[in-house]
Structure formats: C-alpha cells, structure tokens
Design an enzyme around this catalytic site. Sequence first.
Site, PDB file in Angstrom:
ATOM      1  N   ARG A 238       0.853  -1.204   0.060  1.00 11.45           N
ATOM      2  CA  ARG A 238      -0.047  -0.096  -0.025  1.00 11.45           C
ATOM      3  C   ARG A 238       0.921   1.173   0.031  1.00 11.45           C
ATOM      4  O   ARG A 238       1.917   1.145   0.515  1.00 11.45           O
ATOM      5  CB  ARG A 238      -0.881   0.110   1.113  1.00 11.45           C
ATOM      6  CG  ARG A 238      -2.268  -0.833   1.096  1.00 11.45           C
ATOM      7  CD  ARG A 238      -3.127  -0.222  -0.046  1.00 11.45           C
ATOM      8  NE  ARG A 238      -4.236  -1.027  -0.174  1.00 11.45           N
ATOM      9  CZ  ARG A 238      -4.423  -2.059  -0.843  1.00 11.45           C
ATOM     10  NH1 ARG A 238      -3.580  -2.011  -1.898  1.00 11.45           N
ATOM     11  NH2 ARG A 238      -5.519  -2.491  -1.003  1.00 11.45           N
ATOM     12  N   GLU A 267      -3.012   8.026  -4.696  1.00 13.81           N
ATOM     13  CA  GLU A 267      -3.430   7.638  -6.160  1.00 13.81           C
ATOM     14  C   GLU A 267      -4.780   8.216  -6.408  1.00 13.81           C
ATOM     15  O   GLU A 267      -5.782   8.235  -5.722  1.00 13.81           O
ATOM     16  CB  GLU A 267      -3.490   6.000  -6.044  1.00 13.81           C
ATOM     17  CG  GLU A 267      -2.326   5.310  -5.786  1.00 13.81           C
ATOM     18  CD  GLU A 267      -2.628   3.672  -5.699  1.00 13.81           C
ATOM     19  OE1 GLU A 267      -3.618   3.350  -6.050  1.00 13.81           O
ATOM     20  OE2 GLU A 267      -1.496   2.939  -5.257  1.00 13.81           O
ATOM     21  N   HIS A 285      -0.303   0.676 -10.168  1.00 15.12           N
ATOM     22  CA  HIS A 285      -1.111  -0.307  -9.327  1.00 15.12           C
ATOM     23  C   HIS A 285      -1.719  -1.452  -9.968  1.00 15.12           C
ATOM     24  O   HIS A 285      -2.864  -1.608 -10.247  1.00 15.12           O
ATOM     25  CB  HIS A 285      -2.234   0.538  -8.791  1.00 15.12           C
ATOM     26  CG  HIS A 285      -2.748  -0.081  -7.543  1.00 15.12           C
ATOM     27  ND1 HIS A 285      -3.338   0.628  -6.371  1.00 15.12           N
ATOM     28  CD2 HIS A 285      -2.835  -1.484  -6.715  1.00 15.12           C
ATOM     29  CE1 HIS A 285      -3.614  -0.366  -5.493  1.00 15.12           C
ATOM     30  NE2 HIS A 285      -3.314  -1.577  -5.673  1.00 15.12           N
TER      31      HIS A 285
END
Length: 319
Positions: A238, A267, A285
């Site tokens: 993360r 993000e 991602h």
Amino acid sequence: MTKPKIIVTRRWPREVEARLADEFNVTLNETDRPLGQAELREALLQADAVLPTVTDRLGADLFEGGVRAKMLGNFGVGFNHIDIAAARSAGLVVTNTPAVLTGATADLAMTLLLMCARRAGEGERELRSGGWTGWRPTHLCGAQVTGKTIGIIGMGRIGQAMAQRCHFGFGMDVVFFDRYPVADPGVPARQMATVEEVLAAADFVSLHCPGGGENHNLINRQRLACMKPSAFLINTARGDVVDEDALVEALDEGLLAGAGLDVFKAEPAVSGALTGRDDVVLLPHLGSATTETRIAMGMRVVDNLHAFFDGHRPPDAVN
C-alpha cells in the site's frame, strides 16, 4: 423471493458483472468513474450490499446515522480504505478477496525488482526516444540479482510467494520480518526481530504488509538510512507504507540505489519528485492486474454475497 439490491462502485470483468446481474438486483457503474463521497453515502442508504474497491474511501462519517446496507464486499485483499470499526458499529459485515491474487501480485513484485536491478525502464525510454547509440561495455550496467539477498517485510501469502520466486528462481537468500512467528515460510529463510535488521541485511527489500494503522510510514527516514547504498526498495503493498518524501530525500543522498513502486499515497496522483527520476520504476497499481486474477477476485466477492444473504458467515469476513 426479492433479490438483494447490490451497487458496484466500478466496472468489473464482464464475466463477473454478468453473474451479478443474473443472481442479484444489481446497479453497475456504467461510466467507471470513481464515486464521490455523497454518492457512496447514497449507495449505502439504497443498497443491501455495496461492492467497493481501493479507490473508494469509506470513512466513519459515511456510516453515521445508520444505513440500509448490511455488507461491503471489497474487491481486493487490502481494506485500509474502509473504517472497519465504523462499519461494524453500523451493522455491516466487510469481506475481502484473499488467496486469489497471491501469484499475480508476487509476479508483479518480481517484475519491479528485475526492472530496477537491470535498469529496464531507463533502457526502454532511451530506445524509444531514439537515444540508443549501440552496444558498449559500460552501457546501462545494473545490479546482479542471482545469489543476492531478498528482505521481505510481511511474510503472509504474497510475501511467501515472493520469497519462493526469489529463492527457487534466482538462488537468493531470504530474510524477513513479520509481527508474528512464521513456522514455515515455504523456503529456507531467517526471521529477524526488527524491520531495521532486514533492511540492513538485504540487497532488495520487498514490502508485503497491510497499509494503515501502525504501518503508516513504516518505511521512514530512519529506516531508509538502514539500507545498503546498493539496495533497492520494492512496494506492491500500500502506498502509505512508505514515506514518499523521505524516500526521495534518501535517493538524493544515495542511501539506497533505487525503488520500484506500484502503489502511492495519493493515487492516482504521483509526486513529480518521483516521476522525474530514472532511479525509480513506477507502475500504475497493476499488482493483481491479470484477467484471470481479476475474474477470480470478483467471483470471490459473489461467493461471499451468497453466503451472507443465505444467512451464513461469509468465508472472507474481516470484521
């Protein structure tokens, strides 16, 4: 019997959406635009279950005053974007999708490791821009991977899968930190007492721990200073696990050789201090982004929905 009303916050693989449409009263997000906070609150008020993703921030304020929804079927393993305690207090069960994305995420972590070590991103940019002048002995020399030491932070399913790829595929020694004793990590490995010990011993450090809570900025200025100047940091966990400002400063000062990042704190915004660097490999991602994996993740959510609405505890309940 009336079918439970389900709201899906983003587009899912068509195979999963078709199954949802057949088995539930489902509302899909046709535009695939992230829902705003007011829209998420409205979904909680209208649906029996809401199916969020990592792009949805479900804080305590969204549950205040009560909601209709009784389940959140999260599309993904990580759930630090959901206030689990607030959801529980509001009477919601939260589920995730463990196990089915282990291999894909470990593959992506290995991709980042190899790209960093062999300067693959730099090489591709040079070639595509027309800047390559031909082979020469000193051109874009990177770091050897075979026989080096991999340090893993978080020895769960994905951490163990990464360790197996590194050890059996590249003959790497494995050291790791986990908050709990790991009796059988699946490879010959040494569990170390602290994160700092792993950072000091490893040539490559791969993060596989949950985000949020005490792991927020787990990799900070002090810990980055423990790394070898020749080492690389890989993050497919993360974004908030790494203090990005501290990482940029550490790279500027030569405290480590480079980093490979698939996740970021804000993000989809990524700091220009990262995007402008050649010593950092950046991916958007993509950890679980294989067709097979994303379908399996969606089907796992559907299985949890059926268990819940049939009156059973969902197999992947996290609260």
